[in-house]
Design an enzyme around this catalytic site. Structure first.
Site, short mmCIF file in Angstrom:
data_model
loop_
_atom_site.label_atom_id
_atom_site.label_comp_id
_atom_site.label_asym_id
_atom_site.label_seq_id
_atom_site.Cartn_x
_atom_site.Cartn_y
_atom_site.Cartn_z
CG ASN A 148 -14.26 0.18 10.40
OD1 ASN A 148 -15.26 0.84 10.16
ND2 ASN A 148 -13.04 0.58 10.05
CG HIS B 100 -6.89 5.91 6.96
ND1 HIS B 100 -7.46 6.90 7.74
CD2 HIS B 100 -7.77 4.87 6.97
CE1 HIS B 100 -8.62 6.47 8.21
NE2 HIS B 100 -8.83 5.24 7.75
CB SER C 247 -12.02 5.44 8.02
OG SER C 247 -11.49 5.14 9.29
CG ASP D 134 -6.68 9.84 8.94
OD1 ASP D 134 -5.90 8.92 8.63
OD2 ASP D 134 -7.92 9.71 8.93
#
Length: 339
Positions: free
Chosen positions: A219, A129, A284, A96
């Site tokens: 998404n 994130h 996520s 990530d």
């Protein structure tokens, strides 16, 4: 045995005799207790004790983790988990933006693994994130697997973007580090892009190396089979649901999905300080719920293969609970029960 008429035998352990365990449980008076202790052949007498389940019950839990331990929709703020395992002994590689290692949620269980963005670069998360994802995997308050170890694999920059080549480098590191450690391992990829044969092949190779790879479906409210690594055949591809068990409006869908998990308005750790939090949405956020349950499964059964972990996830999932999904998507909602 001559004394059986003068006290109450509760249990006589017959099946263990052949292994040298000869004994029974009984209700004794003080006088009888002393007589038995003095008998020839009695090795020891000990009092009975209360034994309880090893489940811990967390109150004021975020709705996502509070949802996954129940079959029915009942978001009561309570999360039950097996405190004797809770992901202990399992490494979860968060591929990530990095992780704020010092965040209090991780209790010293987060370490730096690899960076494909800048060499050298600050060993931290410039975006937030990855820290949020890691908090959902293994945070002490926000996490599913509260004793799992987090390893930061930074493949996205402070803007949240990176390259396919850099992502593959992170997957390559994960496979090698997991093999070197010999520990049961999970990879979480809450990222994605256009369909890439190279990206999918890298994920497949990591799975073949023994790492359970959990990936976000994406998404874009489209078929997840059109993106990577969501379309990697042996990854666990995760769609998102909201607090009413409806598929999230943004969630990708289709036959490349394996399971759904909570992914709307999820609170977790953030990078403004070592105690900061943020509430955000996305597949996520759904994927790390699944990665956490995978870590719990491996903690309880370290010898499970990635295929077996996937079978545990899909085989124990709650069926037909999700509304608003497509007929081509699996109607499976993540479930984690403390027995």
């Amino acid at each position: 045995r001559d004394f059986h008429t003068s006290f109450e035998v509760k249990h006589e352990y017959r099946n263990l005799h052949s292994q040298g365990f000869l004994g029974y449980a009984a209700v004794l008076s003080e006088e009888m207790l002393e007589k038995i202790r003095d008998m020839e052949g009695v090795e020891y007498v000990e009092p009975d004790q209360v034994v309880t389940a090893s489940c811990d019950l967390q109150s004021e839990a975020t709705w996502g983790i509070a949802r996954i331990d129940k079959r029915e929709l009942d978001i009561d703020g309570m999360y039950s988990y097996d405190a004797s395992t809770a992901g202990e002994g399992v490494d979860v590689y968060v591929i990530d933006t990095g992780v704020l290692l010092e965040h209090v949620e991780f209790q010293g269980r987060a370490t730096w693994g690899f960076d494909s963005i800048d060499n050298p670069s600050p060993k931290t998360d410039g975006n937030g994130h990855g820290t949020h994802v890691a908090g959902t995997v293994a945070g002490m308050n926000f996490g599913v697997a509260k004793k799992a170890s987090i390893i930061a694999v930074r493949v996205l920059n402070a803007n949240g973007s990176g390259s396919t080549a850099g992502v593959i480098a992170g997957v390559d590191y994960t496979a090698g580090a997991a093999k070197a450690s010999g520990k049961p391992s999970v990879g979480n990829m809450s990222l994605g892009g256009g369909r890439s044969d190279a990206s999918n092949a890298a994920v497949e190779a990591a799975v073949a190396a023994g790492v359970s790879m959990v990936v976000a479906a994406g998404n874009s409210a489209m078929n997840a089979c059109l993106s990577s690594p969501a379309s990697a055949p042996n990854a666990v591809t995760v769609g998102a649901t909201d607090s009413t068990d409806s598929m999230a409006s943004f969630s990708n869908y289709g036959p490349c999905l394996d399971i759904f998990a909570p992914g709307v308005q999820i609170e977790s750790a953030w990078i403004n300080s070592i105690v900061s939090t943020l509430t955000i949405s996305g597949t996520s956020m759904a994927a790390p719920h699944v990665a956490g349950v995978a870590a719990i499964a491996l903690s309880a059964n370290p010898g499970l293969s990635p295929a077996q972990v996937t079978s545990v996830l899909t085989g124990t999932a709650t069926t037909s609970a999700i509304t608003g999904t497509t007929t081509t998507s699996p109607n499976l909602l993540l479930f984690s029960e403390c027995l």
